[in-house]
Design an enzyme around this catalytic site. Structure first.
Site, PDB file in Angstrom:
ATOM      1  CD  GLU D  90      46.434  79.171 104.106  1.00 13.06           C
ATOM      2  OE1 GLU D  90      46.737  78.125 104.675  1.00 13.06           O
ATOM      3  OE2 GLU D  90      45.240  79.407 104.007  1.00 13.06           O
ATOM      4  CE  LYS D 220      40.877  83.999  84.278  1.00 12.31           C
ATOM      5  NZ  LYS D 220      39.622  84.464  84.206  1.00 12.31           N
ATOM      6  CG  ASP D 294      40.729  86.794  87.100  1.00 11.23           C
ATOM      7  OD1 ASP D 294      40.701  86.139  88.422  1.00 11.23           O
ATOM      8  OD2 ASP D 294      40.391  86.448  86.334  1.00 11.23           O
TER       9      ASP D 294
END
Lengths: 394, 394, 394, 394
Positions: D90, D220, D294
């Site tokens: 980005e 998550k 992660d």
């Protein structure tokens, strides 16, 4: 805007809780507004009774009471049949709860369990930086006994259970959790926590600021923290209802109810709801107004978790968990004239009754959930099948 | 458990809304429970009045009413001074709102604006797969006029504004949004949406299931979707208060209030609250009970967004936005004896008054926010500085 | 603290995207920290490629890629079999998705549908009071065509769909919703909305302040508004899996899966989760890193709604809805060396491919949900029955 | 649909972690899809290294790394200057963080504090009714030492801290909270909790069902429970920045920043966001990818609480609290080739480094918040004043 002289509501500085004082105010209002409060003035008790409950008393709101029941409860504190007073102006509410009570009565009653019981006040302490806030958190642990002693100087029935902590920036937000006997306990915990904080402030010179309420008790608001960590009573009501009863009493079926619940669980989750059930606030509010609870606590007490199972034999297991049910059988509005009678009707007035009352509320709620849920399913889902003559597969 | 014969509450099948029928029930309850409902039986109206409001009527809950005011409102519908009836048993509530009304009166009044107005019913439609659900959503757009016509056959005052859609899996959740005149509109929108759905079901044979309520109206629950998209009235009350007034009337200061608000905004955000203000549910509930609103809607109506500014000259700008204020001046409990008097006291009974009433509620709420906020700051924050003799820098 | 001279990272002002410039920086870092970046320096492309993607380039992170598949997709844009590149360092992730893909392949594939498509920028406008904010909202409707024209001057592929509005206090929060072709569109919508705002500010002199972002787009955050109203693509993946397959491939059963899902739905709802499924973020993140998506958008894209049904014949219907899947097949990191290859592997590089890619992501996610869900059930639930030798009734 | 033979990804059953095996798979993919993975095949390590990190390995994603810094940290574990590797595609991200680091360097650095540290696994236990669930909760307290011993048989570094409990219906949801040394700990706590549960299941015959994960760890996913109760590290970064620096380095002012923050705090609260800051996920994700964390944990780690103060002298106090930062300096992807180099660059590879790393992440985030916040204010707010030539009062 208006430049007229402000006309405050008149008070009798000697004794403001008299028929005279109330009448003077009604006359003042008639003069100011042209409205006379005839029915409002029709109350059946001595105004002295409402001292401590209201200021600038002029009379009463007469809220209709209907009776639902008998409600069959298999609780630890509430056992047997109850006739439940519901103060409401919403047509069909009493009839709907009554129908649910009939269903659950035939199913053997509602099992109720008070899972937890804690009322809180939530001071926040502000330090130079996060590091001091963290150290203060540990200090609270080390000095818990002293803090508890300081808090409990102000109350006979309030007991400090623990102090939860939530940190952010240089703030330490806390929740001082108490049991509060038969009172709802907001005032009791406020005073006790204030006393505890004063003791703390005497010991610690590094607290830059403190607020007695740091917005973590979420009084009169719904919140995740209260739904997770309990405010007031956490109560479960559960029942197993044979499908045959659902069909005969409710003209629905356990399978239809279960399927609708799946769809509504997802709808509620997406909608960001504080309650995946149907309308527990209806029964809770009506019971609260009848029995002198603080109906503003419907904000917290309207939260609920519904969980159901469709058993292999067609039985329907239904449970509702109310994580923040704020109730009292002592103090607040519970001693007022009609409110006390309604508590007495339930055998719940006074000391040692609050868990019994909490169980009755939860059992009532369960009956209402099944009743409305069945109505929706019976009228709508079936409608689309039968009335419109289609046989749609699922 | 109990195997005793179930004793249902007696009804008079001819006419159940009579003094006699009510008395019969009270006698039945006395027999069953040993409790007599003396005060409950003291109501001042003909029981015929409560037909459509309650079933199994036995009498009334007498909830004390106190008067706060004058409240100075600078609304589009409510203009001038109002004396506000608050039905409550929570001591100091009326006094606190009254104090806030005095502050805001001196500050020139509360500006109020109704930002939006929409009541909804939220059917869900279930298809073979997501693809058909998406196509149906487009079909709703194309047939909006027909659907609107079908819905409006059932009501004179309800107008269908639009149909919001939220998809998940093979379901399409909708919200049928209406204006509902002076009624709260839950029933009106229920009937209209049912009619619309029947028309839809006649056109579409691919709808596997449908439920009139898919849990997206979140009736009697607090929800993000209602806070975002409005349920009932979305009302803003705002005011600018000079610091000198805050000091003289409230014994606080705009700077202290502002600082406390910052800390509480964060606390509330962390706590996952539906209201970052103080206690709007208190004023709303008391006004609701006094005026015959459905107090169970406190579940929705307790949500609020508070936003403040500390201006350079020390002025304090304070706004509160109530995104799901559910009110009526017609229907429901508004025509009951005392409830109607209280609406008349505010000049809000009957047709064409509901936005005026909504503005008065919001203005009342703002006064209560400033009053409690000031009390917390004055008593606690200042306390830690002055009483304990420390001069802590911020 | 440190008073040493600040040593900024060296740049080549002529051309900073060269092997030399990267090497100079690595040497600088070795000097400053003693660490040499050997593996980081092993990239296979010309640094000129990353101009516009990164500043102070020194090399690459080598994230291992494993292949899962074939994934069988029955989409509107993605049709047939795909081998899915997953960039991850979490052991068993690829194997788990691969197993799910095998199950769904045997079940006939995953049906996918893009339900909605909208990227937004969310300016807020601040007025003297709520009343002007409301009027401005109506003005936006009246001038939508002009605003749209102004916005679209800055972009060829971006199209302004509508302007959502959320009011609070004297603020009007908006969401300018666009379709953005094959780009994710955050920058495109930023520029377009800025242009639109400048046009608006020229017309309106009553806007006291404005911010291009009023926190309602919730870029790089999870939010209710995006879960409700969509950010990026709203995609559904669904499948019907015969129980026999679940038993043979997954060593679980549809009934066990269904029961576990009920319990987990409630757990997630209580926990206040943005996703009632299992671990969609795992597959999404691995696909994002492999294909040059912005992995920071996992914040939004991790939200999901799972809905399942246990059919009468034992079939298991499973759907997952990703309400804010932010993907691109053009722009951002999609044109980088390995990233482009991975998009090409899926037949998704370049123009006209973004919905195909969104469908592949959703289908991948569904496979992972079934795989992990089965693993939990197979290992734990069955474990408690079989290994411990108990036969517990449900 | 497709009836073609399913062609699974080839594996070498002897040793699948070789250049050969990877090449075989790439050739297979070329055959199946026509795409060759040239750049993907350009990795600089022995495939043996990724055993345990990925299955069906074919090569790597090359994610560009830029360096921001020096970042000046005043932590308890991280002290001094750091050059921060950010893996991203980005554009302007690295430049923006770099600019914020320059500002904070001149302001004396970022103070960081790890407030809490706990990783969890969240089994749920299901009983005949709520009453047994409640009793089981008490039993967990009484047998905590035994449960802890059972859990810790499976791990050297994991320590069971406590067992949180959340009840609903007949379920008891728990959270087994551990410290996990330098590992993120999801696997470690999974194994330990499984062992603990097996011990529990041996003692208790009244557990009808149990699931190792009852959706309360919200792995998550973003959730309220993790934001409140911490998952991974709860870290605060804070700083006081003189207004003169904000003006000279950022071309903004503390007052403008503060005012914009007020408006955005409300916007975020209304939007139902998990983070009232700007874009912490950007820096976190880039650091995660660079250092072998992660990145799917961005779902949790993207949550943040921002709190600011405008001091009387114009100083700007800014704090950010990351309540669920999941990081490791050992295990997972931290030992991979480039990932390890990036950890070494920060002096954070291996044992005893995880809190240091957490502090660096949080400090990086703070710099990014100030940088983006200033950019928005500088470009937009000022723009509306200066460029358009208006002098609007606030």
């Amino acid at each position: 805007m208006s430049t007229t002289q402000r006309a405050p509501v008149p008070r009798d500085r000697e004794n403001d809780y008299t028929h005279e004082a109330a009448k003077t105010r009604r006359e003042f209002l008639a003069e100011q507004t042209g409205t006379s409060l005839e029915h409002v003035s029709s109350y059946s008790f001595d105004p002295d009774l409402v001292q401590g409950n209201v200021e600038h008393f002029v009379g009463v709101s007469q809220v209709p009471i209907g009776i639902a029941g008998p409600l069959l409860v298999d609780g630890e504190h509430a056992k047997g049949e109850f006739y439940v007073p519901l103060a409401t102006a919403e047509g069909t509410l009493v009839a709907s709860y009554n129908r649910g009570m009939r269903l659950l009565h035939e199913a053997g009653g509602v099992k109720t369990t008070v899972m937890d019981d804690r009322m809180q006040r939530a001071p926040v302490f502000i330090f130079a930086s996060a590091r001091e806030a963290r150290a203060f958190g540990e200090w609270l642990d080390e000095h818990f006994d002293d803090i508890k002693a300081a808090a409990e100087t102000t109350t006979r029935s309030g007991k400090l259970l623990d102090i939860e902590r939530y940190s952010a920036g240089r703030q330490l937000y806390t929740r001082f959790n108490y049991t509060t006997g038969d009172a709802a306990g907001q005032n009791m915990t406020g005073k006790a926590t204030q006393a505890a904080c004063h003791w703390i402030l005497e010991q610690r010179t590094d607290i830059e600021h403190y607020l007695l309420e740091g917005a973590f008790a979420t009084d009169k608001k719904s919140s995740q923290v209260n739904m997770l960590r309990t405010r007031g009573k956490r109560v479960v009501a559960e029942a197993v209802i044979p499908n045959a009863l659902i069909e005969s009493v409710m003209h629905a079926s356990s399978e239809l109810l279960f399927r609708a619940r799946q769809v509504n669980n997802l709808g509620g989750f997406m909608a960001g709801v504080n309650n995946n059930g149907s309308h527990s606030a209806n029964g809770i509010t009506a019971l609260f107004i009848a029995t002198g609870q603080d109906a503003a606590n419907v904000a917290e007490s309207s939260a609920a978790f519904t969980y159901v199972e469709l058993r292999e034999n067609g039985d329907y297991y239904y449970s509702i968990t109310i994580p923040a049910l704020i109730v009292a059988t002592y103090g607040g509005g519970t001693g007022l004239a009609t409110q006390r009678e309604c508590l007495e009707l339930l055998g719940c007035y006074g000391a040692g009754k609050v868990r019994k009352f909490a169980e009755i509320v939860a059992a009532t709620v369960l009956c209402g959930e099944l009743s409305l849920g069945s109505a929706v399913v019976a009228e709508e889902w079936v409608h689309s099948h039968d009335l419109l003559g289609r046989n749609r597969p699922s």
